[in-house]
Design a protein around this motif. Structure first.
Motif, short mmCIF file in Angstrom:
data_model
loop_
_atom_site.label_atom_id
_atom_site.label_comp_id
_atom_site.label_asym_id
_atom_site.label_seq_id
_atom_site.Cartn_x
_atom_site.Cartn_y
_atom_site.Cartn_z
N VAL A 53 -87.44 -24.00 63.87
CA VAL A 53 -88.52 -25.01 64.10
C VAL A 53 -89.22 -25.28 63.02
O VAL A 53 -89.74 -26.47 62.68
CB VAL A 53 -89.43 -24.53 65.34
N PHE A 54 -89.45 -24.37 62.19
CA PHE A 54 -90.40 -24.43 60.88
C PHE A 54 -89.82 -25.39 59.94
O PHE A 54 -90.37 -25.71 58.75
CB PHE A 54 -90.70 -22.93 60.01
N ASP A 55 -88.34 -25.36 60.01
CA ASP A 55 -87.50 -26.34 58.98
C ASP A 55 -87.66 -27.72 59.50
O ASP A 55 -87.43 -28.70 58.65
CB ASP A 55 -86.09 -25.73 58.79
N GLN A 56 -87.96 -28.23 60.82
CA GLN A 56 -88.32 -29.29 61.04
C GLN A 56 -89.57 -29.84 61.03
O GLN A 56 -89.75 -31.06 61.17
CB GLN A 56 -87.84 -29.56 62.75
N LEU A 57 -90.66 -29.07 60.47
CA LEU A 57 -92.03 -29.75 60.64
C LEU A 57 -92.28 -30.62 59.24
O LEU A 57 -91.65 -30.18 58.20
CB LEU A 57 -92.86 -28.77 60.59
N THR B 233 -94.09 -10.71 61.88
CA THR B 233 -94.82 -11.24 61.13
C THR B 233 -94.77 -12.52 61.11
O THR B 233 -93.62 -13.05 61.11
CB THR B 233 -95.09 -10.59 59.79
N MET B 234 -95.76 -13.50 60.95
CA MET B 234 -95.56 -14.80 60.97
C MET B 234 -94.68 -15.40 59.57
O MET B 234 -93.95 -16.32 59.68
CB MET B 234 -96.93 -15.63 60.89
N GLU B 235 -94.75 -14.64 58.41
CA GLU B 235 -93.98 -14.82 57.34
C GLU B 235 -92.69 -14.54 57.67
O GLU B 235 -91.69 -15.46 57.38
CB GLU B 235 -94.47 -13.81 56.18
N GLY C 188 -87.29 -20.33 68.00
CA GLY C 188 -87.31 -21.26 68.76
C GLY C 188 -88.79 -21.50 69.27
O GLY C 188 -89.84 -20.56 68.63
N CYS C 189 -88.93 -22.18 70.06
CA CYS C 189 -90.36 -22.57 70.54
C CYS C 189 -89.91 -22.89 72.31
O CYS C 189 -89.02 -23.08 72.67
CB CYS C 189 -90.88 -23.76 69.81
N GLY C 190 -91.28 -23.24 72.67
CA GLY C 190 -91.11 -23.56 74.30
C GLY C 190 -90.64 -25.17 74.50
O GLY C 190 -90.56 -26.01 73.80
N ARG C 191 -90.19 -24.95 75.84
CA ARG C 191 -89.41 -26.36 76.09
C ARG C 191 -90.40 -27.60 76.04
O ARG C 191 -91.35 -27.22 76.52
CB ARG C 191 -88.43 -26.11 77.42
N MET D 151 -96.29 -30.74 70.68
CA MET D 151 -95.73 -29.40 70.29
C MET D 151 -95.36 -29.45 68.72
O MET D 151 -95.84 -28.37 68.02
CB MET D 151 -94.32 -29.35 70.88
N VAL D 152 -95.06 -30.28 68.18
CA VAL D 152 -95.11 -30.58 66.64
C VAL D 152 -96.35 -30.18 66.04
O VAL D 152 -96.42 -29.34 65.16
CB VAL D 152 -94.54 -31.94 66.29
N GLN D 153 -97.28 -30.75 66.68
CA GLN D 153 -98.80 -30.60 65.97
C GLN D 153 -99.17 -29.08 66.15
O GLN D 153 -99.72 -28.46 65.37
CB GLN D 153 -99.88 -31.52 66.89
N SER D 154 -98.82 -28.58 67.49
CA SER D 154 -99.15 -27.23 67.68
C SER D 154 -98.43 -26.26 66.75
O SER D 154 -99.13 -25.21 66.31
CB SER D 154 -99.00 -26.79 69.17
N LEU D 155 -97.52 -26.47 66.55
CA LEU D 155 -96.33 -25.48 65.63
C LEU D 155 -96.98 -25.62 64.07
O LEU D 155 -97.17 -24.66 63.54
CB LEU D 155 -95.07 -25.97 65.56
#
Length: 226
Positions: free
Chosen positions: A222-226, A212-214, A169-172, A183-187
């Motif tokens: 959240v990375f599925d939504q970008l 790891t980021m991998e 997940g990510c921050g609210r 937030m989308v841009q930051s992710l």
């Protein structure tokens, strides 16, 4: 720089410090200490709850606190009033250690309002600025979305992400100053850091404390939504 020179500690609220604080146990905040073992200097990232205990912990490692890095203005990260609770933070820390508080430019007003710390102690930064602690370079990244001036820190293959990105997940983005589009841009920005970079989040919201980021990009929805 050799790894044995880098001083890096991940400290969990309610366990490693503020052990008897029920709110600290519930919020499971991480505080980080980053510094140079050779010079004995370090900064604390998001010191809150039992800040004097945090200073004691790093001093027991023969390190001295020479500054603070704030990921964002929320009281569980920098101190202030939250849900009827008064949380120690940077204002209390300054009573013991006279040091600069490094914040993102867009967050300065929010941090001052939340903590009562005056501008004389707040140092404003832009994205890409590098803070050097001895020979340890910390790169500051502006990652708005959770708050206007949320920022993350890159140091020696580690990403200290505050509440911008968790392992899951990510921050609210429904709180004052939040912005879902930013937030989308930051992710997307964080998604471009090297895969072997280790993510260290602002809370322990998952079984693991880092990955790891991998691994994060594989398991974090959240990375599925970008």
């Amino acid at each position: 720089m050799s790894d044995d020179r880098l001083y890096f500690r991940q400290l969990l609220s309610g366990k490693d410090f503020a052990e008897g604080d029920v709110l600290a146990q519930q919020m499971v905040n991480f505080v980080y200490a980053i510094g140079d073992r050779s010079t004995g200097e370090c900064v604390l990232v998001d010191p809150a709850y039992a800040v004097s205990e945090l200073v004691d912990l790093v001093e027991a490692d023969d390190m001295s606190v020479t500054g603070v890095l704030a990921t964002h203005y929320h009281p569980d990260h920098v101190g202030g009033s939250m849900m009827g609770h008064s949380i120690d933070g940077i204002a209390a820390l300054l009573d013991r250690v006279d040091c600069p508080i490094h914040v993102q430019t867009d967050e300065t007003e929010w941090v001052a309002r939340t903590t009562g710390v005056t501008d004389e102690h707040l140092v404003a930064h832009d994205s890409g600025d590098v803070l050097s602690i001895g020979a340890v370079d910390i790169t500051l990244l502006h990652t708005p979305g959770h708050t206007p001036g949320s920022q993350c820190f890159l140091v020696e293959g580690r990403l200290v992400a505050g509440d911008t990105l968790f392992l899951e997940g990510c921050g609210r983005t429904d709180l004052p100053g939040a912005d879902p589009a930013k937030m989308v841009q930051s992710l997307r920005l964080l998604g471009r850091v090297p895969d072997d970079t280790i993510l260290f989040p602002g809370h322990r919201y998952s079984a693991r404390s880092s990955a790891t980021m991998e691994q994060v990009k594989e398991m974090n929805f959240v990375f599925d939504q970008l």
